[in-house]
Scaffold this motif. Structure first.
Motif, PDB file in Angstrom:
ATOM      1  N   TYR A 166       0.863  -1.178   0.000  1.00 34.55           N
ATOM      2  CA  TYR A 166       0.000   0.000   0.000  1.00 34.55           C
ATOM      3  C   TYR A 166       0.898   1.226   0.000  1.00 34.55           C
ATOM      4  O   TYR A 166       1.615   1.459   0.965  1.00 34.55           O
ATOM      5  CB  TYR A 166      -0.898  -0.001   1.244  1.00 34.55           C
ATOM      6  CG  TYR A 166      -1.709  -1.267   1.369  1.00 34.55           C
ATOM      7  CD1 TYR A 166      -3.006  -1.340   0.891  1.00 34.55           C
ATOM      8  CD2 TYR A 166      -1.161  -2.410   1.958  1.00 34.55           C
ATOM      9  CE1 TYR A 166      -3.751  -2.515   0.993  1.00 34.55           C
ATOM     10  CE2 TYR A 166      -1.894  -3.584   2.066  1.00 34.55           C
ATOM     11  CZ  TYR A 166      -3.174  -3.628   1.587  1.00 34.55           C
ATOM     12  OH  TYR A 166      -3.899  -4.787   1.690  1.00 34.55           O
ATOM     13  N   ASP A 168      -0.227   4.448  -1.514  1.00 35.90           N
ATOM     14  CA  ASP A 168      -0.996   5.675  -1.717  1.00 35.90           C
ATOM     15  C   ASP A 168      -1.326   6.261  -0.349  1.00 35.90           C
ATOM     16  O   ASP A 168      -1.867   5.567   0.516  1.00 35.90           O
ATOM     17  CB  ASP A 168      -2.278   5.339  -2.482  1.00 35.90           C
ATOM     18  CG  ASP A 168      -3.115   6.557  -2.820  1.00 35.90           C
ATOM     19  OD1 ASP A 168      -2.914   7.628  -2.197  1.00 35.90           O
ATOM     20  OD2 ASP A 168      -3.987   6.445  -3.692  1.00 35.90           O
ATOM     21  N   ALA A 169      -1.016   7.544  -0.142  1.00 34.39           N
ATOM     22  CA  ALA A 169      -1.264   8.190   1.150  1.00 34.39           C
ATOM     23  C   ALA A 169      -2.739   8.180   1.529  1.00 34.39           C
ATOM     24  O   ALA A 169      -3.086   8.352   2.694  1.00 34.39           O
ATOM     25  CB  ALA A 169      -0.740   9.620   1.133  1.00 34.39           C
ATOM     26  N   LYS A 170      -3.620   7.950   0.562  1.00 37.39           N
ATOM     27  CA  LYS A 170      -5.062   7.903   0.839  1.00 37.39           C
ATOM     28  C   LYS A 170      -5.556   6.466   1.056  1.00 37.39           C
ATOM     29  O   LYS A 170      -6.727   6.249   1.316  1.00 37.39           O
ATOM     30  CB  LYS A 170      -5.838   8.536  -0.308  1.00 37.39           C
ATOM     31  CG  LYS A 170      -5.543  10.024  -0.476  1.00 37.39           C
ATOM     32  CD  LYS A 170      -6.266  10.597  -1.667  1.00 37.39           C
ATOM     33  CE  LYS A 170      -5.862  12.052  -1.851  1.00 37.39           C
ATOM     34  NZ  LYS A 170      -6.369  12.602  -3.088  1.00 37.39           N
ATOM     35  N   SER A 172      -5.907   2.590   2.746  1.00 36.73           N
ATOM     36  CA  SER A 172      -6.093   1.991   4.065  1.00 36.73           C
ATOM     37  C   SER A 172      -5.733   0.518   3.973  1.00 36.73           C
ATOM     38  O   SER A 172      -5.965  -0.124   2.958  1.00 36.73           O
ATOM     39  CB  SER A 172      -7.543   2.124   4.525  1.00 36.73           C
ATOM     40  OG  SER A 172      -7.845   3.477   4.788  1.00 36.73           O
ATOM     41  N   ALA A 183      -5.392   3.485   8.308  1.00 38.28           N
ATOM     42  CA  ALA A 183      -5.336   4.459   7.217  1.00 38.28           C
ATOM     43  C   ALA A 183      -3.926   5.019   7.171  1.00 38.28           C
ATOM     44  O   ALA A 183      -3.389   5.434   8.210  1.00 38.28           O
ATOM     45  CB  ALA A 183      -6.356   5.565   7.441  1.00 38.28           C
ATOM     46  N   SER A 185      -2.994   7.770   6.094  1.00 40.75           N
ATOM     47  CA  SER A 185      -3.026   9.174   6.522  1.00 40.75           C
ATOM     48  C   SER A 185      -2.890   9.296   8.035  1.00 40.75           C
ATOM     49  O   SER A 185      -2.292  10.251   8.536  1.00 40.75           O
ATOM     50  CB  SER A 185      -4.315   9.855   6.050  1.00 40.75           C
ATOM     51  OG  SER A 185      -5.447   9.200   6.607  1.00 40.75           O
ATOM     52  N   GLN A 189       0.502  10.622  10.176  1.00 45.44           N
ATOM     53  CA  GLN A 189       0.080  11.919  10.690  1.00 45.44           C
ATOM     54  C   GLN A 189       1.251  12.606  11.401  1.00 45.44           C
ATOM     55  O   GLN A 189       1.908  12.014  12.257  1.00 45.44           O
ATOM     56  CB  GLN A 189      -1.085  11.764  11.651  1.00 45.44           C
ATOM     57  CG  GLN A 189      -1.634  13.075  12.152  1.00 45.44           C
ATOM     58  CD  GLN A 189      -2.854  12.880  13.038  1.00 45.44           C
ATOM     59  OE1 GLN A 189      -3.389  11.774  13.149  1.00 45.44           O
ATOM     60  NE2 GLN A 189      -3.291  13.938  13.664  1.00 45.44           N
TER      61      GLN A 189
END
Length: 194
Positions: A166, A168-170, A172, A183, A185, A189
């Protein structure tokens, strides 16, 4: 794997010497076939990411059947004795702990998370992954990059380990073994990439 002391690049330490150092309590160490590796410290990014993962798991699991632990609780690895320190782990049901030289060591993790660092990445991807995957209770192993948003998940299947990436920063990451979602993100954080 047996070590030929003549070919060993670093000083060779016995398990007794390792336990003496580990018992001094100044830092955490791992023992790898005669080599002692310090696990304490780390970059701000490593600390932030591992904290975010632990917090995310703990928040989702709540007071339910499963419990998240941080990097303080070692995991027994019979194929690479005596134990390893992951950045986070989860156990479902009653934690089974074994005393090894005075340390409480978890023997039944269902999920283990390692945040990669430049000095340990190769070992985390190979030897440490293999040591963890030899643990019968383990269902998922996560490798979390700290230089870019990326998580690799290994999920136990009946006859193999299935790998999913995975990046992609978007995205999950579904964690079926504990019925949770991480997630990216939230994992990243507060983390800034150069």
């Amino acid at each position: 794997m047996a070590v030929n002391r003549k070919e060993f690049r670093h000083p060779y330490y016995t398990l007794q010497e390792y336990f003496a150092l580990e018992g001094a309590g100044h830092a955490r160490y791992e023992y790898w076939d005669g080599e002692i590796v310090c696990m304490s410290g780390g970059t701000e990014q490593h600390i932030r990411i591992s904290g975010n993962v632990y917090y995310g798991l703990r928040k989702q699991l709540g007071a339910g059947h499963c419990e998240a632990f941080n990097s303080e609780l070692p995991i027994k690895t019979p194929s690479q004795p005596p134990y390893r320190y992951p950045d986070a782990s989860v156990v479902c049901g009653k934690p089974v702990l074994e005393k090894i030289e005075g340390f409480d060591v978890l023997t039944n993790p269902i999920l283990i998370v390692e945040v990669l660092s430049p000095t340990a990445e190769s070992r985390d991807r190979k030897e440490k992954r293999e040591a963890y995957q030899a643990t019968p209770s383990l269902m998922e192993y996560l490798l979390v990059a700290q230089d870019a948003p990326h998580i690799t998940r290994f999920l136990r299947q009946p006859d193999k380990w299935e790998r999913s990436d995975y990046g992609d920063a978007k995205a999950s990451v579904l964690l079926p073994s504990i019925d949770c979602v991480l997630a990216l993100s939230e994992v990243y954080q507060g983390v800034e990439f150069g």
